[in-house]
Design an enzyme around this catalytic site. Sequence first.
Site, PDB file in Angstrom:
ATOM      1  N   GLU A  84      19.452 -39.862  53.592  1.00 22.91           N
ATOM      2  CA  GLU A  84      19.731 -41.297  53.637  1.00 22.91           C
ATOM      3  C   GLU A  84      20.872 -41.507  54.631  1.00 22.91           C
ATOM      4  OE1 GLU A  84      18.866 -44.465  52.334  1.00 22.91           O
ATOM      5  OE2 GLU A  84      20.493 -44.894  53.735  1.00 22.91           O
ATOM      6  N   GLY A  98      14.248 -58.147  43.308  1.00 19.45           N
ATOM      7  CA  GLY A  98      13.531 -57.072  42.623  1.00 19.45           C
ATOM      8  C   GLY A  98      12.320 -57.476  41.817  1.00 19.45           C
ATOM      9  N   ARG A 349       5.876 -67.948  52.430  1.00 14.05           N
ATOM     10  CA  ARG A 349       7.137 -68.037  53.176  1.00 14.05           C
ATOM     11  C   ARG A 349       6.950 -68.427  54.634  1.00 14.05           C
ATOM     12  NH1 ARG A 349       9.726 -62.638  50.367  1.00 14.05           N
ATOM     13  NH2 ARG A 349      10.263 -63.700  48.431  1.00 14.05           N
TER      14      ARG A 349
HETATM   15  C1  LIG Z   1      18.047 -59.329  49.652  1.00 13.13           C
HETATM   16  C2  LIG Z   1      16.613 -58.939  49.465  1.00 13.13           C
HETATM   17  C3  LIG Z   1      15.903 -59.396  48.347  1.00 13.13           C
HETATM   18  C4  LIG Z   1      14.572 -59.003  48.153  1.00 13.13           C
HETATM   19  N1  LIG Z   1      13.903 -59.385  47.007  1.00 13.13           N
HETATM   20  C5  LIG Z   1      12.633 -58.953  46.804  1.00 13.13           C
HETATM   21  C6  LIG Z   1      11.916 -59.243  45.587  1.00 13.13           C
HETATM   22  O1  LIG Z   1      12.443 -59.861  44.662  1.00 13.13           O
HETATM   23  N2  LIG Z   1      10.641 -58.795  45.466  1.00 13.13           N
HETATM   24  C7  LIG Z   1      10.013 -58.095  46.460  1.00 13.13           C
HETATM   25  O2  LIG Z   1       8.850 -57.722  46.312  1.00 13.13           O
HETATM   26  N3  LIG Z   1      10.681 -57.786  47.601  1.00 13.13           N
HETATM   27  C8  LIG Z   1      11.954 -58.177  47.789  1.00 13.13           C
HETATM   28  N4  LIG Z   1      12.620 -57.837  48.940  1.00 13.13           N
HETATM   29  C9  LIG Z   1      11.955 -56.933  49.887  1.00 13.13           C
HETATM   30  C10 LIG Z   1      11.978 -55.519  49.348  1.00 13.13           C
HETATM   31  O3  LIG Z   1      13.100 -55.346  48.528  1.00 13.13           O
HETATM   32  C11 LIG Z   1      11.992 -54.492  50.476  1.00 13.13           C
HETATM   33  O4  LIG Z   1      10.853 -54.675  51.269  1.00 13.13           O
HETATM   34  C12 LIG Z   1      11.993 -53.097  49.879  1.00 13.13           C
HETATM   35  O5  LIG Z   1      13.169 -52.908  49.123  1.00 13.13           O
HETATM   36  C13 LIG Z   1      11.897 -52.039  50.957  1.00 13.13           C
HETATM   37  O6  LIG Z   1      11.953 -50.798  50.315  1.00 13.13           O
HETATM   38  P1  LIG Z   1      11.886 -49.482  51.171  1.00 13.13           P
HETATM   39  O7  LIG Z   1      12.058 -48.367  50.225  1.00 13.13           O
HETATM   40  O8  LIG Z   1      10.680 -49.483  52.030  1.00 13.13           O
HETATM   41  O9  LIG Z   1      13.136 -49.612  52.150  1.00 13.13           O
HETATM   42  P2  LIG Z   1      14.689 -49.721  51.795  1.00 13.13           P
HETATM   43  O10 LIG Z   1      14.939 -50.060  50.396  1.00 13.13           O
HETATM   44  O11 LIG Z   1      15.305 -50.585  52.830  1.00 13.13           O
HETATM   45  O12 LIG Z   1      15.176 -48.225  51.986  1.00 13.13           O
HETATM   46  C14 LIG Z   1      15.115 -47.599  53.244  1.00 13.13           C
HETATM   47  C15 LIG Z   1      16.294 -46.664  53.343  1.00 13.13           C
HETATM   48  O13 LIG Z   1      16.103 -45.815  54.469  1.00 13.13           O
HETATM   49  C16 LIG Z   1      17.348 -45.636  55.114  1.00 13.13           C
HETATM   50  N5  LIG Z   1      17.077 -45.283  56.499  1.00 13.13           N
HETATM   51  C17 LIG Z   1      16.625 -46.084  57.492  1.00 13.13           C
HETATM   52  N6  LIG Z   1      16.490 -45.389  58.627  1.00 13.13           N
HETATM   53  C18 LIG Z   1      16.877 -44.114  58.350  1.00 13.13           C
HETATM   54  C19 LIG Z   1      16.987 -42.940  59.129  1.00 13.13           C
HETATM   55  N7  LIG Z   1      16.675 -42.952  60.418  1.00 13.13           N
HETATM   56  N8  LIG Z   1      17.429 -41.811  58.540  1.00 13.13           N
HETATM   57  C20 LIG Z   1      17.774 -41.801  57.213  1.00 13.13           C
HETATM   58  N9  LIG Z   1      17.699 -42.902  56.433  1.00 13.13           N
HETATM   59  C21 LIG Z   1      17.248 -44.042  56.996  1.00 13.13           C
HETATM   60  C22 LIG Z   1      18.032 -46.983  54.976  1.00 13.13           C
HETATM   61  O14 LIG Z   1      19.422 -46.862  55.127  1.00 13.13           O
HETATM   62  C23 LIG Z   1      17.613 -47.390  53.567  1.00 13.13           C
HETATM   63  O15 LIG Z   1      18.543 -46.971  52.608  1.00 13.13           O
HETATM   64  C24 LIG Z   1      13.942 -58.198  49.132  1.00 13.13           C
HETATM   65  C25 LIG Z   1      14.647 -57.762  50.251  1.00 13.13           C
HETATM   66  C26 LIG Z   1      15.975 -58.120  50.422  1.00 13.13           C
HETATM   67  C27 LIG Z   1      16.721 -57.635  51.635  1.00 13.13           C
END
Ligand SMILES: Cc1cc2nc3c(=O)[nH]c(=O)nc-3n(C[C@H](O)[C@H](O)[C@H](O)COP(=O)(O)OP(=O)(O)OC[C@H]3O[C@@H](n4cnc5c(N)ncnc54)[C@H](O)[C@@H]3O)c2cc1C
Length: 519
Positions: A84, A98, A349
Amino acid sequence: MQLMRNATEVSRRSFIAGAAMAGVAATLGLAGCAPQGERNEATAQGSNTKWSEECDVLVVGSGYTGLAAAIEAKSAGADVKVIEKANRAGGNSSLAAGDFAVCNSSVQEREGVQDSIDQYVDDMMVAGLYLNDRDKCRMIAEKSNETWEWTIEMGATWAKNDDGEYFLYPYGGHTVMRSIAQGEGGGANVTGPFVAKLEEMGVEIETKRMLTELVKDDSGRVIGAIVHDKPNGNDAESGTPVAIKANKAVVLASGGFGRDLEFRMAQDPRLDDSVDCTNQEGATAESLRAAVAAGAMAVHTDWIQLLPFMSPDEQGYGVAAFYTDGQASYAPTLNAATGKRIVNELTDRKRYADAILETGQPCVQITCKKALYDNGSGLEDALAAGIATEFSSIEEAAEHYGMPVDAVKAEIDRYNTFVANKTDEDFGKPIPEDAQSIDEAPFYGVRLWPKVHHCMGGVKTDLECRALDMNLKVIPGLYVAGEAAGGIHGACRLGSCATADCLVNGRIAGQNAAKEQAV
Ligand SMILES: Cc1cc2nc3c(=O)[nH]c(=O)nc-3n(C[C@H](O)[C@H](O)[C@H](O)COP(=O)(O)OP(=O)(O)OC[C@H]3O[C@@H](n4cnc5c(N)ncnc54)[C@H](O)[C@@H]3O)c2cc1C
């Protein structure tokens, strides 16, 4: 910025990094790393990379997707590493509201909501302008309920109402109530327990480690990655390079690129620095670049979602949305210049954000206390932050925002007749049975202006979450899921469907990565 780099360049850069690795490995003395077998050394020689660490499955990112993938891969017996780049686990997932769109859940059954897989998929497709990968939408719908139940088994918690029961929350674009509310604490109620679960299983989240490059062997299989330790923010040139061998697979779970100004403007030039973003600082594109450089196909990268109900009077996600899309989610949104409504406020949206942008200035959401949604929250925080303002009359609210007073009064009166008749004659918004007219103080107002929120684009994958190349052929050893994957949601992701996508596909990626033959 150059998006595409060819495979030759990957090999060359791997070679250069590999040369640097020799020094790194010597310095580290491979301390704390699994011993390298004959076979691995032979492979490493083949790709000119000197490995300093190894594992079976290398998971990149620690949001919903990465954590779900890691739990599944570890449960299947794989030796798992999670890296991470931030100094904390959780990514956008831990900041998210969430809520989770779940089809045919026990909560829907208890509340008498009729839903179906087809209806869930259709809702996603309508919002996505039919650009979505229908099969993947179906997979998400089909596996949403078992995945939600699995999160609870893994220690996640979900909000409960006063009767101690899980409850549903209304979301624009869904034709039935199906989004299970997360409540206070948001996505961290999932990511926190998942991190704890992994610790229990012997997997630590290795923070401050940034993937910058994928390494392939001579057959084209992804066999590991170049990772920069202790990078300076998102600078992919900074930090100490380390080569990590992944005997079975690399799972990219690195989220979207909403904070990558240069990259996002290359996709959609309108999204310059005047448009704020709800994401965490690390939501940048270096792992997408690495995947493309390794031959992956990137799709839909110019479909970048703007969240409509955001306040221009605070930075980032802030507190506004918990109110504007929570307690006030049914409230009318008015054009500040004309005082007229602009849209069905419960549409998806994209349509909502486009309607606001078209007015050319922040719109104003106006409602009153008795018309707020019972199960919602957020008003107190929005008032305390100065995002929402309380008024004793509609006139006072209109004057405060410099709106034409008579036009605003006339529009609210008209809206109240729609509430009374349960029919929105202007925009067809569904009016719930218990909806209340906006005619009793205190009244509340909030300015609305969209912010960058979600990337619908990313790496093209198949149903197994395997990355596909430009010929739609599988890139062996590379899995991509969650917001890092592209094309699933088409033009617009429905609210609460990202949680579903990330958790369902994170699990699939982890399960399949663990099944790969070790190389
Ligand atoms: C404020 C907010 C509210 C939201 N509310 C909702 C909701 O209520 N319901 C819903 O369905 N969706 C919601 N979303 C969207 C949803 O939460 C996200 O699409 C989802 O959390 C993405 O999950 P992920 O695991 O793909 O990425 P993330 O949770 O963003 O995790 C990716 C991780 O990878 C790490 N990373 C990136 N590049 C690298 C690299 N090169 N090397 C190592 N690590 C790296 C990042 O630092 C991050 O920690 C919301 C988003 C936000 C921002």
